[in-house]
Motif scaffolding. Structure first.
Motif, mmCIF file in Angstrom:
data_model
loop_
_atom_site.group_PDB
_atom_site.id
_atom_site.type_symbol
_atom_site.label_atom_id
_atom_site.label_comp_id
_atom_site.label_asym_id
_atom_site.label_seq_id
_atom_site.Cartn_x
_atom_site.Cartn_y
_atom_site.Cartn_z
ATOM 1 N N PHE A 165 -71.867 -73.419 -44.562
ATOM 2 C CA PHE A 165 -71.978 -72.004 -44.937
ATOM 3 C C PHE A 165 -71.665 -71.803 -46.418
ATOM 4 C CE2 PHE A 165 -70.810 -70.938 -40.325
ATOM 5 C CZ PHE A 165 -72.126 -70.695 -39.977
ATOM 6 N N GLU A 166 -70.707 -72.539 -46.920
ATOM 7 C CA GLU A 166 -70.344 -72.422 -48.334
ATOM 8 C C GLU A 166 -71.504 -72.834 -49.239
ATOM 9 O OE1 GLU A 166 -67.150 -74.860 -50.542
ATOM 10 O OE2 GLU A 166 -66.130 -73.049 -49.815
ATOM 11 N N ASP A 167 -72.241 -73.865 -48.856
ATOM 12 C CA ASP A 167 -73.427 -74.244 -49.623
ATOM 13 C C ASP A 167 -74.426 -73.085 -49.681
ATOM 14 O OD1 ASP A 167 -72.566 -76.818 -50.250
ATOM 15 O OD2 ASP A 167 -73.658 -77.763 -48.589
ATOM 16 N N ALA A 168 -74.653 -72.429 -48.534
ATOM 17 C CA ALA A 168 -75.591 -71.301 -48.500
ATOM 18 C C ALA A 168 -75.066 -70.144 -49.345
ATOM 19 C CB ALA A 168 -75.813 -70.849 -47.057
ATOM 20 N N TRP A 169 -73.766 -69.907 -49.286
ATOM 21 C CA TRP A 169 -73.132 -68.845 -50.055
ATOM 22 C C TRP A 169 -73.333 -69.090 -51.549
ATOM 23 C CZ3 TRP A 169 -67.079 -69.040 -49.855
ATOM 24 C CH2 TRP A 169 -66.520 -68.254 -50.842
ATOM 25 N N ARG A 185 -70.577 -65.965 -47.039
ATOM 26 C CA ARG A 185 -69.129 -66.064 -47.279
ATOM 27 C C ARG A 185 -68.366 -65.622 -46.031
ATOM 28 N NH1 ARG A 185 -68.265 -62.866 -51.739
ATOM 29 N NH2 ARG A 185 -67.911 -61.109 -50.387
ATOM 30 N N ALA A 186 -68.811 -64.543 -45.399
ATOM 31 C CA ALA A 186 -68.156 -64.062 -44.180
ATOM 32 C C ALA A 186 -68.248 -65.108 -43.064
ATOM 33 C CB ALA A 186 -68.779 -62.737 -43.736
ATOM 34 N N LEU A 187 -69.387 -65.767 -42.953
ATOM 35 C CA LEU A 187 -69.531 -66.826 -41.954
ATOM 36 C C LEU A 187 -68.595 -67.988 -42.253
ATOM 37 C CD1 LEU A 187 -73.380 -66.618 -41.649
ATOM 38 C CD2 LEU A 187 -71.767 -66.266 -39.762
ATOM 39 N N ALA A 188 -68.487 -68.357 -43.533
ATOM 40 C CA ALA A 188 -67.555 -69.422 -43.920
ATOM 41 C C ALA A 188 -66.126 -69.026 -43.557
ATOM 42 C CB ALA A 188 -67.672 -69.714 -45.416
ATOM 43 N N GLN A 189 -65.781 -67.755 -43.758
ATOM 44 C CA GLN A 189 -64.428 -67.300 -43.422
ATOM 45 C C GLN A 189 -64.166 -67.386 -41.928
ATOM 46 O OE1 GLN A 189 -64.794 -63.486 -45.357
ATOM 47 N NE2 GLN A 189 -63.626 -64.175 -47.138
ATOM 48 N N THR A 190 -65.158 -67.048 -41.105
ATOM 49 C CA THR A 190 -64.935 -67.154 -39.655
ATOM 50 C C THR A 190 -64.763 -68.613 -39.246
ATOM 51 O OG1 THR A 190 -67.308 -67.159 -39.099
ATOM 52 C CG2 THR A 190 -66.182 -65.010 -39.131
ATOM 53 N N ALA A 191 -65.533 -69.516 -39.867
ATOM 54 C CA ALA A 191 -65.401 -70.943 -39.534
ATOM 55 C C ALA A 191 -64.037 -71.477 -39.955
ATOM 56 C CB ALA A 191 -66.525 -71.750 -40.192
ATOM 57 N N VAL A 192 -63.550 -71.051 -41.112
ATOM 58 C CA VAL A 192 -62.206 -71.472 -41.542
ATOM 59 C C VAL A 192 -61.149 -70.828 -40.652
ATOM 60 C CG1 VAL A 192 -60.540 -71.400 -43.438
ATOM 61 C CG2 VAL A 192 -62.900 -71.980 -43.899
ATOM 62 N N LEU A 233 -60.375 -64.832 -39.435
ATOM 63 C CA LEU A 233 -61.364 -64.379 -38.460
ATOM 64 C C LEU A 233 -61.678 -62.898 -38.658
ATOM 65 C CD1 LEU A 233 -60.023 -66.316 -35.368
ATOM 66 C CD2 LEU A 233 -62.359 -66.522 -36.298
ATOM 67 N N ARG A 234 -60.649 -62.097 -38.875
ATOM 68 C CA ARG A 234 -60.866 -60.655 -39.081
ATOM 69 C C ARG A 234 -61.550 -60.375 -40.418
ATOM 70 N NH1 ARG A 234 -55.845 -60.313 -36.139
ATOM 71 N NH2 ARG A 234 -56.349 -59.394 -34.117
ATOM 72 N N ARG A 235 -61.170 -61.094 -41.452
ATOM 73 C CA ARG A 235 -61.809 -60.913 -42.762
ATOM 74 C C ARG A 235 -63.296 -61.246 -42.650
ATOM 75 N NH1 ARG A 235 -58.998 -64.300 -46.996
ATOM 76 N NH2 ARG A 235 -57.340 -62.844 -46.502
ATOM 77 N N GLY A 236 -63.616 -62.350 -41.990
ATOM 78 C CA GLY A 236 -65.014 -62.704 -41.788
ATOM 79 C C GLY A 236 -65.749 -61.674 -40.948
ATOM 80 N N ALA A 237 -65.091 -61.184 -39.887
ATOM 81 C CA ALA A 237 -65.708 -60.161 -39.031
ATOM 82 C C ALA A 237 -66.011 -58.900 -39.831
ATOM 83 C CB ALA A 237 -64.794 -59.838 -37.847
ATOM 84 N N ASP A 238 -65.110 -58.504 -40.703
ATOM 85 C CA ASP A 238 -65.350 -57.323 -41.539
ATOM 86 C C ASP A 238 -66.570 -57.528 -42.433
ATOM 87 O OD1 ASP A 238 -63.131 -56.107 -40.411
ATOM 88 O OD2 ASP A 238 -61.822 -56.462 -42.150
ATOM 89 N N GLY A 239 -66.682 -58.708 -43.020
ATOM 90 C CA GLY A 239 -67.836 -59.009 -43.856
ATOM 91 C C GLY A 239 -69.139 -59.018 -43.067
ATOM 92 N N ILE A 288 -71.464 -62.277 -33.885
ATOM 93 C CA ILE A 288 -70.454 -63.178 -34.450
ATOM 94 C C ILE A 288 -69.201 -62.387 -34.828
ATOM 95 C CG2 ILE A 288 -69.949 -64.899 -36.224
ATOM 96 C CD1 ILE A 288 -73.084 -65.233 -36.431
ATOM 97 N N ALA A 289 -69.386 -61.175 -35.358
ATOM 98 C CA ALA A 289 -68.232 -60.327 -35.696
ATOM 99 C C ALA A 289 -67.430 -60.001 -34.437
ATOM 100 C CB ALA A 289 -68.694 -59.049 -36.390
ATOM 101 N N HIS A 290 -68.126 -59.688 -33.354
ATOM 102 C CA HIS A 290 -67.433 -59.405 -32.084
ATOM 103 C C HIS A 290 -66.666 -60.642 -31.614
ATOM 104 C CE1 HIS A 290 -66.644 -57.793 -28.107
ATOM 105 N NE2 HIS A 290 -67.121 -58.917 -27.612
ATOM 106 N N TRP A 291 -67.314 -61.817 -31.674
ATOM 107 C CA TRP A 291 -66.646 -63.067 -31.296
ATOM 108 C C TRP A 291 -65.384 -63.267 -32.139
ATOM 109 C CZ3 TRP A 291 -66.074 -66.868 -35.022
ATOM 110 C CH2 TRP A 291 -65.429 -68.036 -34.599
ATOM 111 N N ALA A 292 -65.496 -63.075 -33.455
ATOM 112 C CA ALA A 292 -64.366 -63.331 -34.356
ATOM 113 C C ALA A 292 -63.206 -62.388 -34.067
ATOM 114 C CB ALA A 292 -64.814 -63.201 -35.814
ATOM 115 N N ARG A 293 -63.491 -61.118 -33.831
ATOM 116 C CA ARG A 293 -62.408 -60.157 -33.540
ATOM 117 C C ARG A 293 -61.749 -60.477 -32.199
ATOM 118 N NH1 ARG A 293 -65.854 -56.166 -36.295
ATOM 119 N NH2 ARG A 293 -64.768 -55.704 -38.232
ATOM 120 N N THR A 294 -62.566 -60.821 -31.215
ATOM 121 C CA THR A 294 -62.027 -61.173 -29.899
ATOM 122 C C THR A 294 -61.156 -62.417 -29.995
ATOM 123 O OG1 THR A 294 -63.951 -60.181 -28.812
ATOM 124 C CG2 THR A 294 -62.658 -61.769 -27.522
#
Length: 164
Positions: free
Chosen positions: A71-75, A87-94, A111-117, A134-140
């Motif tokens: 994800f970081e490469d794509a970002w 970047r938000a996807l990279a944050q959820t993976a981290v 996870l929440r920071r990525g979900a917000d993004g 993915i945002a729903h998954w990350a918040r859950t």
């Protein structure tokens, strides 16, 4: 990219600091000489669909740290309009990486920071991504982490595309 270890700092061919220690499946450094998992090459330019495919394979294999690198490469290489999404996807993976390592506070926060993004994304997502799902998954998952649930990377991996 090859790196050398000279006793004080690992360096790449251009002299930049690069950690050459082997890593485990969650990206934790192992002692020099230990067998580790292959690292993701850095700076690879992929199509959005290929990025999603590779990241999903890594997530399914319990390697969210490595998915974050994809994800970081794509970002870093993608169009400006998509950078916040990647970047938000990279944050959820981290975030998943930290949660699986037992770092509940850092995992839930990322996870929440990525979900917000992801929730801020409007329009059609590249590569067939499902930002809302993915945002729903990350918040859950962040809530489960906050409640003290033990997280494993493989069992908790998200689906990056909706099951249509």
């Amino acid at each position: 990219m090859s790196t050398s270890h000279s006793g004080d700092r690992d360096r790449d061919e251009e002299g930049r600091a690069r950690n050459a220690r082997p890593r485990d499946g969650l990206g934790r450094p192992l002692p020099y000489g230990s067998p580790g998992v292959d690292r993701q090459p850095e700076g690879v330019v992929r199509t959005p669909a290929r990025t999603v495919d590779e990241a999903q394979e890594l997530l399914d294999a319990g390697r969210p740290f490595h998915a974050h690198e994809v994800f970081e490469d794509a970002w870093k290489s993608g169009p400006d309009a998509e950078r916040a999404l990647w970047r938000a996807l990279a944050q959820t993976a981290v975030g998943l990486t930290h949660a699986a390592r037992g770092n509940a506070t850092g995992g839930a926060r990322l996870l929440r920071r990525g979900a917000d993004g992801l929730a801020a994304w409007t329009g059609e997502a590249p590569g067939g991504l499902d930002p809302a799902g993915i945002a729903h998954w990350a918040r859950t998952l962040a809530t489960r982490v906050d409640q003290g649930e033990r997280i494993t990377a493989t069992a908790s991996a998200p689906r990056l595309r909706s099951a249509r």
